[in-house]
Design a protein around this motif. Structure first.
Motif, PDB file in Angstrom:
ATOM      1  N   GLY A 296       0.812  -1.210   0.000  1.00  0.00           N
ATOM      2  CA  GLY A 296       0.000   0.000   0.000  1.00  0.00           C
ATOM      3  C   GLY A 296       0.850   1.267   0.000  1.00  0.00           C
ATOM      4  N   LEU A 297       1.925   1.259   0.802  1.00  0.00           N
ATOM      5  CA  LEU A 297       2.823   2.415   0.829  1.00  0.00           C
ATOM      6  C   LEU A 297       3.538   2.598  -0.504  1.00  0.00           C
ATOM      7  CD1 LEU A 297       4.416   2.050   4.387  1.00  0.00           C
ATOM      8  CD2 LEU A 297       2.695   3.693   3.643  1.00  0.00           C
ATOM      9  N   THR A 298       3.826   1.493  -1.195  1.00  0.00           N
ATOM     10  CA  THR A 298       4.502   1.589  -2.491  1.00  0.00           C
ATOM     11  C   THR A 298       3.646   2.351  -3.492  1.00  0.00           C
ATOM     12  OG1 THR A 298       5.721  -0.470  -2.127  1.00  0.00           O
ATOM     13  CG2 THR A 298       5.449   0.259  -4.409  1.00  0.00           C
ATOM     14  N   PHE A 299       2.374   1.986  -3.591  1.00  0.00           N
ATOM     15  CA  PHE A 299       1.501   2.683  -4.529  1.00  0.00           C
ATOM     16  C   PHE A 299       1.240   4.118  -4.086  1.00  0.00           C
ATOM     17  CE2 PHE A 299       0.416  -1.765  -5.483  1.00  0.00           C
ATOM     18  CZ  PHE A 299       0.578  -1.746  -6.851  1.00  0.00           C
ATOM     19  N   ALA A 300       1.116   4.340  -2.778  1.00  0.00           N
ATOM     20  CA  ALA A 300       0.901   5.707  -2.290  1.00  0.00           C
ATOM     21  C   ALA A 300       2.122   6.583  -2.576  1.00  0.00           C
ATOM     22  CB  ALA A 300       0.602   5.683  -0.790  1.00  0.00           C
ATOM     23  N   ALA A 301       3.331   6.043  -2.351  1.00  0.00           N
ATOM     24  CA  ALA A 301       4.546   6.821  -2.608  1.00  0.00           C
ATOM     25  C   ALA A 301       4.711   7.116  -4.095  1.00  0.00           C
ATOM     26  CB  ALA A 301       5.760   6.063  -2.073  1.00  0.00           C
ATOM     27  N   SER A 302       4.360   6.168  -4.948  1.00  0.00           N
ATOM     28  CA  SER A 302       4.459   6.400  -6.392  1.00  0.00           C
ATOM     29  C   SER A 302       3.508   7.514  -6.825  1.00  0.00           C
ATOM     30  CB  SER A 302       4.158   5.111  -7.151  1.00  0.00           C
ATOM     31  OG  SER A 302       5.052   4.073  -6.773  1.00  0.00           O
ATOM     32  N   ALA A 303       2.270   7.458  -6.325  1.00  0.00           N
ATOM     33  CA  ALA A 303       1.307   8.513  -6.670  1.00  0.00           C
ATOM     34  C   ALA A 303       1.757   9.859  -6.118  1.00  0.00           C
ATOM     35  CB  ALA A 303      -0.079   8.150  -6.131  1.00  0.00           C
ATOM     36  N   ALA A 304       2.303   9.868  -4.898  1.00  0.00           N
ATOM     37  CA  ALA A 304       2.783  11.118  -4.308  1.00  0.00           C
ATOM     38  C   ALA A 304       3.940  11.700  -5.113  1.00  0.00           C
ATOM     39  CB  ALA A 304       3.214  10.877  -2.861  1.00  0.00           C
ATOM     40  N   ALA A 305       4.830  10.846  -5.626  1.00  0.00           N
ATOM     41  CA  ALA A 305       5.948  11.334  -6.442  1.00  0.00           C
ATOM     42  C   ALA A 305       5.438  12.031  -7.693  1.00  0.00           C
ATOM     43  CB  ALA A 305       6.879  10.178  -6.802  1.00  0.00           C
ATOM     44  N   VAL A 306       4.426  11.451  -8.327  1.00  0.00           N
ATOM     45  CA  VAL A 306       3.846  12.078  -9.522  1.00  0.00           C
ATOM     46  C   VAL A 306       3.254  13.442  -9.176  1.00  0.00           C
ATOM     47  CG1 VAL A 306       2.046  11.864 -11.268  1.00  0.00           C
ATOM     48  CG2 VAL A 306       3.413   9.869 -10.650  1.00  0.00           C
ATOM     49  N   LEU A 307       2.481  13.514  -8.091  1.00  0.00           N
ATOM     50  CA  LEU A 307       1.853  14.780  -7.707  1.00  0.00           C
ATOM     51  C   LEU A 307       2.889  15.818  -7.311  1.00  0.00           C
ATOM     52  CD1 LEU A 307      -1.219  13.491  -5.647  1.00  0.00           C
ATOM     53  CD2 LEU A 307      -1.174  14.295  -8.011  1.00  0.00           C
ATOM     54  N   ILE A 308       3.949  15.411  -6.628  1.00  0.00           N
ATOM     55  CA  ILE A 308       4.982  16.365  -6.199  1.00  0.00           C
ATOM     56  C   ILE A 308       5.676  16.989  -7.392  1.00  0.00           C
ATOM     57  CG2 ILE A 308       7.229  16.520  -5.059  1.00  0.00           C
ATOM     58  CD1 ILE A 308       6.190  14.526  -3.000  1.00  0.00           C
ATOM     59  N   VAL A 309       6.008  16.164  -8.395  1.00  0.00           N
ATOM     60  CA  VAL A 309       6.668  16.707  -9.587  1.00  0.00           C
ATOM     61  C   VAL A 309       5.746  17.692 -10.305  1.00  0.00           C
ATOM     62  CG1 VAL A 309       7.579  16.106 -11.857  1.00  0.00           C
ATOM     63  CG2 VAL A 309       8.194  14.736  -9.879  1.00  0.00           C
ATOM     64  N   LEU A 310       4.472  17.339 -10.460  1.00  0.00           N
ATOM     65  CA  LEU A 310       3.542  18.246 -11.142  1.00  0.00           C
ATOM     66  C   LEU A 310       3.308  19.510 -10.325  1.00  0.00           C
ATOM     67  CD1 LEU A 310       0.901  15.683 -12.461  1.00  0.00           C
ATOM     68  CD2 LEU A 310       2.788  16.738 -13.710  1.00  0.00           C
TER      69      LEU A 310
END
Length: 569
Positions: A296-310
């Motif tokens: 669960g943390l893996t998918f949350a961290a991946s989504a957070a990385a996308v949002l942070i870059v944008l």
């Protein structure tokens, strides 16, 4: 646990992705603001002020505030001098607008002077109500503006065409109306009626001229738009080019960041398991809880990385789109919640399929080696018998404890088998899909694995037995007791050229029955698997040796008294 990737080569794959994502987030400059709701930029600094002077923007805002105050006082004087209600209303509206701008300028002055948002100083501690419509409008507005900009020219052309069509219809209707008025004026005799009709005709004539002028102007403007407009492919290419120039970089960096974080988290997870948990044959419940949480943390961290870059690149269009996509996933999760719950139970080893147990999959038995996001089933008796399948494919299956006395497959590679349809051969290849047999003729026969199991294969691994019935006449009844020993010695000596003594596991001759015209004896022989290729020839050899023994001792063989029976050991 799950990726099938070489853990030592994975960092080489991750490094370019992670470096590119980090650099993209660090160097990506914000795209030009496209949100109409954003606050206007600070007034430009004076040319003679140094660019690094922190007081310059504060001074500019202060000057703007002073000008706003002066303008408000001037408008208040105009309001006091106004005589009519219309003049007062107009002056009051201008004053209200100036005061609203003044409030914004003062808030900006406080932010610049305080170095942060200090609106909390004026807050009474009560939470402000949230307007969902307004919040949704803030998220969707950049996408709507982008769509408007991309389709501006086609919409302008379509609007001109609609205006031209309406102007032509209006011109045509006025033309018909004026002609009818002319006929009515020619027939009318009452002066008052004639005057009213002429006045109406003059009014419609002016409208007719304006409609004609509108048609001319619209046609000219439409022709100019069509002359300067791009082709469909050129326009689409321009839209794609502008997207790649303005947002393609941000999208690429966001995708690289999400993928890099996902692969990095998976790599760390794999390395931890290989280093600390591999010796354990079966994971503990606490470790399974940790695995599920980590996924669960893996998918949350991946989504957070996308949002942070944008967010860092200030690309509100892609940022809003990403939020909508995530919200869509969260919304659809309601429909898939029962399936997710069942899969979570499987990963926690609380479901119907558990690690280390035996399960039937596609008609074949497998040992559950691992239950994970990608699960592994193993059949040690099959070549290629290790299957990786998604966790969802385990739904509907049931496992049971493993019994070591039950084989995983009825044969092993190299075994000689006989099928219920009479096929006899040696197993060369057996996989989850096909079993290949080498027949005595040297040819190969391939049989689907499920069909192979349906033919009830008889395995000769532990040896095979042969029975040959041989009878002699009643005239030799006195020699009855000596016949078994004579036949056994003859058969054993005659088989040695065909098979070695070690391959004869058992050999015996015994009286079978007193038939109507003969005394029947049963020759029972058992051989090891190594002589299975000679299995069809052995009954004939035993029968021949029995006949030779009869000839040597003068035994009469009654007609139709020699029968052969074959059976597996």
């Amino acid at each position: 646990m799950g990726t099938g990737m070489n853990p030592m080569s994975l960092p080489r794959t991750l490094c370019p992705l992670i470096i590119a994502a980090v650099l993209g987030a660090a160097v990506a400059s914000p795209v030009p603001a496209q949100d109409n709701n954003t606050a206007p930029p600070n007034p430009p600094a004076k040319e003679d002020a140094p660019k690094d002077d922190a007081l310059t923007p504060i001074q500019n805002v202060a000057e703007t505030i002073a000008k706003q105050n002066a303008a408000i006082k001037a408008k208040e004087r105009e309001l006091a001098a106004a005589k009519t209600d219309a003049e007062k209303a107009a002056a009051q509206a201008e004053i209200d607008a100036l005061k609203a701008e003044l409030a914004e300028q003062r808030a900006q002055f406080e932010r610049l002077a305080g170095g942060a948002d200090i609106s909390i100083l004026s807050s009474n501690g009560e939470s402000q109500p949230i307007d969902l419509k307004e919040e949704l409008d803030l998220i969707l507005r950049p996408m709507v503006d982008e769509f408007r900009e991309a389709t501006a020219r086609p919409r302008e052309i379509e609007g001109l065409r609609n205006d031209l069509e309406r102007a032509k219809k209006k011109h045509e209707a006025l033309t018909k109306a004026i002609l009818k008025l002319d006929s009515l004026i020619a027939k009318a005799e009452d002066p008052n009626v004639v005057k009213a009709l002429k006045d109406l005709r003059e009014q419609w004539r002016e409208m007719h001229e304006r409609a004609a002028n509108d048609i001319t102007a619209i046609e000219f403007e439409l022709a100019e738009k069509l002359r300067t407009s791009e082709g469909a492919l050129t326009a689409i290419g321009g839209i794609v080019r502008r997207f790649l120039e303005n947002r393609g970089r941000n999208l690429l960096f966001a995708a690289l960041a999400g993928l890099g974080v996902f692969l990095l988290m998976r790599y760390i997870h794999r390395r931890l398991h290989l280093r600390f948990f591999k010796p354990r044959r079966q994971k503990s419940f606490a470790l399974r809880i940790a695995d599920v949480t980590y996924y669960g943390l893996t998918f949350a961290a991946s989504a957070a990385a996308v949002l942070i870059v944008l967010y860092t690149s200030a690309d509100w269009l892609l940022f809003g789109f990403a939020i909508i996509v995530l919200a869509g996933f969260a919304w659809t999760a309601k429909q898939t919640l029962p399936r997710i719950y069942e899969q979570a139970k499987l990963m926690l080893d609380l479901g119907a399929v558990r690690e280390g147990e035996r399960v039937m999959f596609h008609g074949l038995p497998f040992r559950v080696e691992a239950v994970n996001y990608y699960s592994y089933l193993v059949n040690p008796s099959l070549q290629g018998g290790r299957i990786r399948l998604p966790l969802a494919d385990l739904r509907g299956l049931n496992s049971r404890s493993v019994d070591d006395s039950i084989p995983w497959f009825p044969s092993e590679r190299g075994d000689w088998v006989e099928l219920s349809d009479g096929t006899f051969g040696r197993v060369e290849i057996q996989t989850p899909e096909v079993v290949k047999l080498r027949l005595l003729s040297g040819a190969f026969q391939s049989i689907p694995t499920d069909a192979y199991l349906g033919l009830s294969p008889t395995n000769l691994r532990d040896g095979f037995g042969i029975r040959v019935d041989f009878g002699i006449g009643y005239d030799h009844q006195k020699e009855f007791a000596e016949v078994p020993a004579i036949l056994e010695a003859k058969i054993r000596a005659g088989l040695i050229p065909l098979v070695t003594e070690d391959h004869i596991l058992a050999l015996g001759v015994d009286f079978a029955e007193a038939a109507a015209s003969s005394l029947n004896f049963a020759v029972l022989a058992r051989f090891s698997q190594e002589v299975a290729p000679q299995r069809p020839a052995l009954p004939r050899a035993i029968q021949r040796l029995c006949v030779e023994a009869a000839n040597e001792h003068g035994w009469e063989i009654p007609f139709q008294q020699v029968t052969v029976h074959q059976k597996p050991a």
